[in-house]
Design an enzyme around this catalytic site. Structure first.
Site, mmCIF file in Angstrom:
data_model
loop_
_atom_site.group_PDB
_atom_site.id
_atom_site.type_symbol
_atom_site.label_atom_id
_atom_site.label_comp_id
_atom_site.label_asym_id
_atom_site.label_seq_id
_atom_site.Cartn_x
_atom_site.Cartn_y
_atom_site.Cartn_z
ATOM 1 N N SER B 24 0.822 -1.199 0.000
ATOM 2 C CA SER B 24 0.000 0.000 0.000
ATOM 3 C C SER B 24 0.863 1.259 0.000
ATOM 4 O O SER B 24 1.883 1.332 0.679
ATOM 5 C CB SER B 24 -0.890 -0.015 1.240
ATOM 6 O OG SER B 24 -1.685 1.145 1.275
ATOM 7 N N ASN B 72 9.240 9.004 3.777
ATOM 8 C CA ASN B 72 8.066 9.665 3.222
ATOM 9 C C ASN B 72 7.203 10.166 4.368
ATOM 10 O O ASN B 72 7.171 9.584 5.446
ATOM 11 C CB ASN B 72 7.277 8.723 2.306
ATOM 12 C CG ASN B 72 6.267 7.885 3.065
ATOM 13 O OD1 ASN B 72 5.184 8.368 3.401
ATOM 14 N ND2 ASN B 72 6.620 6.644 3.356
ATOM 15 N N LEU B 76 -1.293 9.901 4.358
ATOM 16 C CA LEU B 76 -2.548 9.256 3.936
ATOM 17 C C LEU B 76 -3.359 10.079 2.939
ATOM 18 O O LEU B 76 -4.568 10.202 3.068
ATOM 19 C CB LEU B 76 -3.427 8.914 5.157
ATOM 20 C CG LEU B 76 -2.888 7.865 6.128
ATOM 21 C CD1 LEU B 76 -3.855 7.684 7.293
ATOM 22 C CD2 LEU B 76 -2.676 6.522 5.433
ATOM 23 N N ASN B 103 -6.576 -1.466 1.738
ATOM 24 C CA ASN B 103 -5.856 -0.929 2.897
ATOM 25 C C ASN B 103 -6.665 0.225 3.489
ATOM 26 O O ASN B 103 -7.021 1.167 2.784
ATOM 27 C CB ASN B 103 -4.460 -0.466 2.478
ATOM 28 C CG ASN B 103 -3.628 -0.040 3.661
ATOM 29 O OD1 ASN B 103 -3.837 1.039 4.222
ATOM 30 N ND2 ASN B 103 -2.687 -0.869 4.064
ATOM 31 N N ASN B 131 -4.503 -0.457 8.559
ATOM 32 C CA ASN B 131 -3.245 0.235 8.834
ATOM 33 C C ASN B 131 -3.329 0.913 10.198
ATOM 34 O O ASN B 131 -3.875 2.002 10.320
ATOM 35 C CB ASN B 131 -2.999 1.256 7.713
ATOM 36 C CG ASN B 131 -1.762 2.088 7.944
ATOM 37 O OD1 ASN B 131 -1.010 1.879 8.897
ATOM 38 N ND2 ASN B 131 -1.530 3.060 7.072
ATOM 39 N N CYS B 134 0.469 3.995 10.563
ATOM 40 C CA CYS B 134 0.967 5.119 9.776
ATOM 41 C C CYS B 134 1.684 6.105 10.698
ATOM 42 O O CYS B 134 1.074 6.643 11.614
ATOM 43 C CB CYS B 134 -0.153 5.836 9.041
ATOM 44 S SG CYS B 134 0.462 7.258 8.115
ATOM 45 N N LYS B 169 -2.048 -4.340 9.980
ATOM 46 C CA LYS B 169 -0.702 -3.916 9.561
ATOM 47 C C LYS B 169 -0.023 -3.181 10.705
ATOM 48 O O LYS B 169 -0.500 -2.135 11.158
ATOM 49 C CB LYS B 169 -0.791 -3.023 8.318
ATOM 50 C CG LYS B 169 0.586 -2.608 7.787
ATOM 51 C CD LYS B 169 0.479 -1.964 6.416
ATOM 52 C CE LYS B 169 1.839 -1.474 5.927
ATOM 53 N NZ LYS B 169 1.757 -0.850 4.590
ATOM 54 N N GLY B 221 12.685 0.980 2.285
ATOM 55 C CA GLY B 221 13.755 0.681 1.332
ATOM 56 C C GLY B 221 14.650 -0.420 1.863
ATOM 57 O O GLY B 221 14.482 -0.889 2.997
#
Lengths: 249, 308
Positions: B24, B72, B76, B103, B131, B134, B169, B221
């Site tokens: 997502s 990032n 949302l 999601n 989620n 976040c 998540k 990453g």
């Protein structure tokens, strides 16, 4: 439409202070409009580097870039023969159908390169092209000769007066007559241009990007048409769609 | 047919052709990628985190580069659940014939439930991924994922309004991720996905200010892969429900390593942003890498790194 292609560097040379021109050979057919950009994978850097296209043919492209950080510094050390992985054909680019008979192109510093391809296109469409390109000082000036050679009337400004007209691009824009304008440069320049232009126009925006092709929502901008992605829906936006108050924040 | 290695997996009752699922926030609602390749090669994908109301998200800059990764702080951004159901899913139907993972983000237990209930009515949705991790929104998101009681409350609320499998998540920023996972399982979760991004910051040396307008953002990453493997390993020991492992996966070898740690399927995130063809490349590469390690059936290796 985006494509991922391997390009070979054929030339990479310094043309002005902190400014380099890189010639690349490879399939650039995905680039269809002036003002589009490429996103370059560089060894040792996680994110690609978005660079505006200066000029292109079907079999190659020219990039002019400023060294502004570690990524572009590294780019400037690459040699002819080395290969680069590029995403090409990114962004919407300038819409030349809006130009009218005598468009004005306004660019500052690192915003000058896409004006080459834009001038070429507008001239080929039979337009009278005027360019105002601004720099801080004489040793930063580039692209003046190339733009003239393409048939544009060119005014160069330098902030310190060491070359061309002393002052900012806005000082040269006042007093010019034109049908439409296209501009590429930093945000403070746009804020100044806004108060001196006498026609509608298109602004090309830059922002820190994640992907460059519309997936991550990293470079969003609020417009009168709703939330847009600078990389995918832009980087070029019509003057009437930009919400300037949002950019003041 | 030659006996090519079996990549099929079963995830909370959903049969997937392979375990590769774009994560997502790195795949939008599928359209950008459907222009580039046939996204039906994927196991599934998890669509952009969706909230009840439309959200623009945080101020820009929202992206900062890191060694082997990125931060990032999107916050949302999404068009809201009604636009997703009325505009995005019909568009997706034209290019994706498999079930998608929905999601869901939220700022209150009630919002998670309201959004999930609406998505539960969509045939295209095969699973709901909640989620609670976040790091980029205040008073919501991660605050539900760092407290076992709050995580359990969201799980129960979503389970109560949906008949589809519910995957929670989780955030790596929790003190004890195994405890959160266990709380979700006890509250009825059908699966666990982890890890969301790690909270980080970069500072611009020229301006001497944080690069991100939001100051902090989530690190993802390749750099986070070992953290993700460790946490999937820990959660596998704590729960019996399936785990979707993610965090820095960028190759078929990473997929196998994550499955050995305990993942039944994997999500690929930041890699999609650097190489839009990352997922089809991994899927193409996977059978060869399986052969190299003597794996005939991918499901055989889930949790294989755990002794006994």
């Amino acid at each position: 439409m985006l494509s991922q292609n391997i390009f070979t560097i054929t030339e990479n040379e310094k043309i002005a202070d902190k400014t380099f021109r890189m010639e690349l050979s490879g399939d650039a057919s995905a680039i269809v409009r002036p003002g589009q950009f490429v996103n370059i994978k560089l060894n040792g850097f996680f994110l690609r580097r978005p660079i505006s296209v200066c000029d292109c043919t079907g079999s190659g492209l020219t990039l002019i870039y400023k060294t502004v950080g570690a990524g572009t510094e590294y780019m400037s050390t690459l040699h002819a023969g080395e290969k680069l992985d590029l995403l090409v054909g990114l962004g919407n680019g300038f819409d030349t159908s809006l130009s009218g008979d005598s468009p004005l192109l306004i660019a500052g510093g690192g915003g000058v390169p896409p004006m080459i391809n834009l001038t070429k296109r507008l001239i080929s469409e039979g337009r009278r092209v005027q360019c105002v390109i601004g720099f801080n000082t004489a040793n930063e000036v580039y692209c003046e000769r190339e733009l003239r050679k393409l048939g544009a009337e060119v005014i160069v400004t330098t902030a310190d007066g060491s070359y061309g007209v002393k002052g900012f691009v806005t000082d040269a824009v006042r007093g010019l007559a034109y049908s439409f304008f296209y501009t590429c440069g930093p945000l403070p320049m746009y804020k100044a241009i806004r108060s001196v232009v006498s026609s509608a126009g298109q602004y090309s925006f830059e922002e820190r990007m994640g992907c460059g092709f519309g997936a991550c929502m990293g470079c969003s901008i609020k417009t009168r048409q709703g939330a847009k992605r600078i990389c995918k829906d832009g980087p070029v936006f019509n003057s009437e769609d930009i919400i300037w108050e949002e950019l003041e924040k | 047919m030659t006996n090519s290695p079996d990549m099929k997996i079963s995830l909370c009752g959903l049969e997937l052709d392979n375990p590769i699922i774009p994560a997502s926030g790195t795949f939008g609602y599928g359209h950008e990628f459907a222009e580039l390749y046939d996204i039906n090669v994927l196991g599934s994908f998890s669509f952009k985190g969706t909230t009840f109301e439309p959200r623009f998200g945080n101020a820009t800059p929202r992206i900062a580069e890191c060694p082997e990764g990125m931060l990032n702080s999107i916050g949302l951004q999404n068009p809201g659940v009604h636009a997703v159901i009325n505009e995005e899913l019909p568009k997706l139907e034209k290019c994706f014939r498999k079930k998608v993972i929905a999601n869901v983000g939220g700022f209150s237990v009630d919002e998670y439930a309201k959004t999930s209930e609406l998505l539960n009515a969509c045939d295209q949705v095969g699973m709901i991924e909640v989620n609670i991790s976040c790091p980029n929104v205040h008073n919501g998101g991660m605050s539900f994922g760092t407290d076992p009681a709050a995580a359990a409350e969201v799980t129960r609320a979503v389970k109560a309004v949906t008949t589809k499998p519910v995957v929670m998540k989780l955030s790596p920023n929790a003190a004890d991720i195994a405890a959160i996972a266990k709380a979700c399982e006890d509250a009825g979760a059908d699966g666990i996905s982890l890890i969301n991004t790690l909270l980080g910051m970069r500072i611009d040396l020229k301006t001497r200010r944080p690069i991100l307008a939001n100051k902090m953002g989530g690190y993802s990453g390749r750099a986070v892969f070992p953290v993700a493997v460790r946490m999937v390993y820990q959660v596998y020991e704590a729960v019996k429900i399936p785990i979707i492992g993610m965090g820095g996966i960028s190759s078929a070898a990473d997929v196998i390593e994550m499955m050995l740690a305990g993942a039944a399927a994997v999500q690929v995130g930041a890699a999609n942003l650097v190489d839009p063809f990352a997922c089809p490349k991994i899927i193409k590469e996977l059978p060869g890498v399986m052969r190299n390690y003597g794996i005939n059936k991918l499901t055989d290796i889930i949790g294989g790194a755990h002794n006994g």
